[in-house]
Every structure is written in C-alpha cells, then in structure tokens.
Design an enzyme around this catalytic site. Structure first.
Site, PDB file in Angstrom:
ATOM      1  N   ALA A  12       0.902  -1.157  -0.055  1.00  0.00           N
ATOM      2  CA  ALA A  12       0.155   0.053   0.131  1.00  0.00           C
ATOM      3  C   ALA A  12       0.667   1.355   0.158  1.00  0.00           C
ATOM      4  O   ALA A  12       2.058   1.294   0.202  1.00  0.00           O
ATOM      5  CB  ALA A  12      -0.810  -0.192   1.332  1.00  0.00           C
ATOM      6  N   CYS A  13       0.232   2.346  -0.534  1.00  0.00           N
ATOM      7  CA  CYS A  13       0.875   3.610  -0.238  1.00  0.00           C
ATOM      8  C   CYS A  13       1.512   3.748   1.121  1.00  0.00           C
ATOM      9  O   CYS A  13       0.639   3.421   2.153  1.00  0.00           O
ATOM     10  CB  CYS A  13       0.021   4.854  -0.565  1.00  0.00           C
ATOM     11  SG  CYS A  13      -0.753   4.813  -2.344  1.00  0.00           S
ATOM     12  N   PRO A  14       2.644   4.522   1.238  1.00  0.00           N
ATOM     13  CA  PRO A  14       3.477   5.238   0.221  1.00  0.00           C
ATOM     14  C   PRO A  14       4.384   4.313  -0.134  1.00  0.00           C
ATOM     15  O   PRO A  14       5.664   4.778  -0.471  1.00  0.00           O
ATOM     16  CB  PRO A  14       3.972   6.222   0.824  1.00  0.00           C
ATOM     17  CG  PRO A  14       4.163   5.922   2.398  1.00  0.00           C
ATOM     18  CD  PRO A  14       3.057   4.796   2.574  1.00  0.00           C
TER      19      PRO A  14
END
Lengths: 75, 187
Positions: A12-14
C-alpha cells in the site's frame, strides 16, 4: 540501458512510491524502472512524482487492477 | 454465440469515452474535495450532526461483543443514556452505520465497475504486523481524540471549530513520524 523490475504487488501507499524513488536515485540515466503495483493510489502518486521530477513515464494496466509504471530516468 | 456478443459488448464499453472518464480513471482530487464538501453540508443539514466514520465502528464492536454475550453497560465510553439508546435501537436504526455500509458497498461497486477488483496477496509477516499495529493505533487514537480524520479533522474544520485545526497539527506531526517509522522498520 538496464531494466529494473520492482515487485510492489500487495503493497500500500506510500511503499511503492518510496521504493521507486530509492531505485531511481541509484540507477544510471537512460535506465528503466518497471514498478508493478495493484493499489490505485500508487497508480496516481507514482506517475505524478516521476513526471514532476522530469522522467519519462508510462502506465499500463497489465491485468484487472494491476499496473506497471514504467519510468525512464532522464537526468 | 452468446458469449461472443457479450465479449463484443464489454470490449465496446471499455473503449467508450465516458466509461473511461467516469468509471475507469480516478477522479481528480478537486472533484473529490467538492463532493466531500457537498456531502458534509447535506449531512449536517439533514441530521444536525457533522459527518463521522470511526465512532460507528465502536458501536459495531459493542454489538459484536454483545452478540457473544458480553455487556458494555458499565464501560465509560458507552455509559451515557444516548450511547445506550443507540446501542439498544440496533444497527438498522443507526444512521452512521447505514452510511458506513453505504461507503463500503459504494467502494466495492466503484472498483467492480472499473474492473479493478482484486484480492491482494499478503507479502510478508511484517506487513501483517504493520497492518494490525497501525489499525489498533488508529482506532484507539480516533476514540480518545473523539474522531478520526473525518469526524475530528474534516468535520471539525468544516464546522469552524478550533479543535479541527488542533487535530490537523497533531495529524501532520503524526504522519511525519509515522512515515519515518514505516521507512525504518517496514521497507
């Protein structure tokens, strides 16, 4: 010209963005990073950062909900 | 023969300009901001309460706990008459729950329409630990702050409350520390 593939599926981000930024720093001009992602937010923020930084960017949807962001280091 | 027509239809839809623009590509941030602001106004005007998300999850937790025979009557968080009445009325009478279910189903529908639904694989144990730790800390933090980034930040600032700005300062500080920890321990 070398090609580096970063498998960022399931991340997932980041995390994908940081991985791409670190890789771009260590490779030579003209080399290409292929970032594999399956989070749509990375599909937005990675190209945005790379374009702002002046690199050549292409995004390809390789499968349903899976993308490859291809970044060519230009400077 | 039928499968072929179906295939043709979906190939055609995929190339449709409006499908690409409205359902396939991510909307610009500004569109999202405008829609969120409108929904906030509608929520405040119709329910007299600002928009919140995470408070509902505390109720869901209480309902699940009660379903297994537990009781939250004595818990400080649920001790007020209002909180008790909400718990007693149940999920279907709780507007916040309906809205949250709507958000979840809406997000599912959006990703299905864009044909981007996917079960994501778990990469490492580290990822599981990070997700569990992060979830617990966010949930706990949201409850002791009486709101998450929607209830405390967005609704706070939209209601011209100073608390929203205080929350914003705390959140930015937390985000900076959080991303440093993420890079250090989970990259």
């Amino acid at each position: 010209m070398k090609e580096y593939v970063i498998d960022s599926f399931g991340e997932a981000c980041p995390v994908p963005l940081i991985k791409a930024q670190n890789k771009i720093k260590e490779i030579e001009v003209g080399d290409v990073v292929v970032l594999q992602i399956d989070h749509s937010c990375a599909m937005k923020n990675v190209p945005e950062w790379a374009r702002k930084d002046g690199h050549n960017v292409e995004v390809e949807e390789v499968d349903d909900g899976e993308w490859e962001v291809i970044i060519e280091k230009t400077h | 023969m039928e499968a072929k027509t179906e295939e043709k239809f979906f190939n055609k839809v995929q190339k449709n300009e409006f499908y690409k623009k409205w359902l396939k590509s991510a909307w610009p941030y500004i569109t999202g901001a405008i829609l969120l602001s409108l929904f906030q106004i509608v929520t405040l005007a119709t329910t007299s309460d600002p928009w919140g998300v995470s408070g509902t999850f505390a109720n869901w937790g209480a309902w699940i706990y009660e379903a297994f025979g537990g009781s939250v009557d004595k818990w400080y968080y649920f001790s007020s008459e209002g909180a008790q009445a909400t718990l007693e009325a149940g999920l279907l009478a709780h507007g916040g729950s309906i809205r949250n279910i709507g958000i979840i189903l809406g997000a599912l529908l959006a990703t299905l329409l864009a044909s981007q639904f996917k079960f994501k694989k778990i990469k490492s144990k580290k990822q599981v630990i990070a997700a569990v730790l992060g979830g617990l800390m966010m949930g706990y933090g949201a409850r002791i702050a009486f709101g998450c980034n929607i209830g405390a930040l967005f609704s706070g600032i939209a209601s011209l409350s100073l608390s929203g700005w205080v929350f914003a300062i705390g959140m930015f500080g937390g985000a900076i520390i959080g991303s440093k920890l993420l890079v250090k321990f989970f990259m």
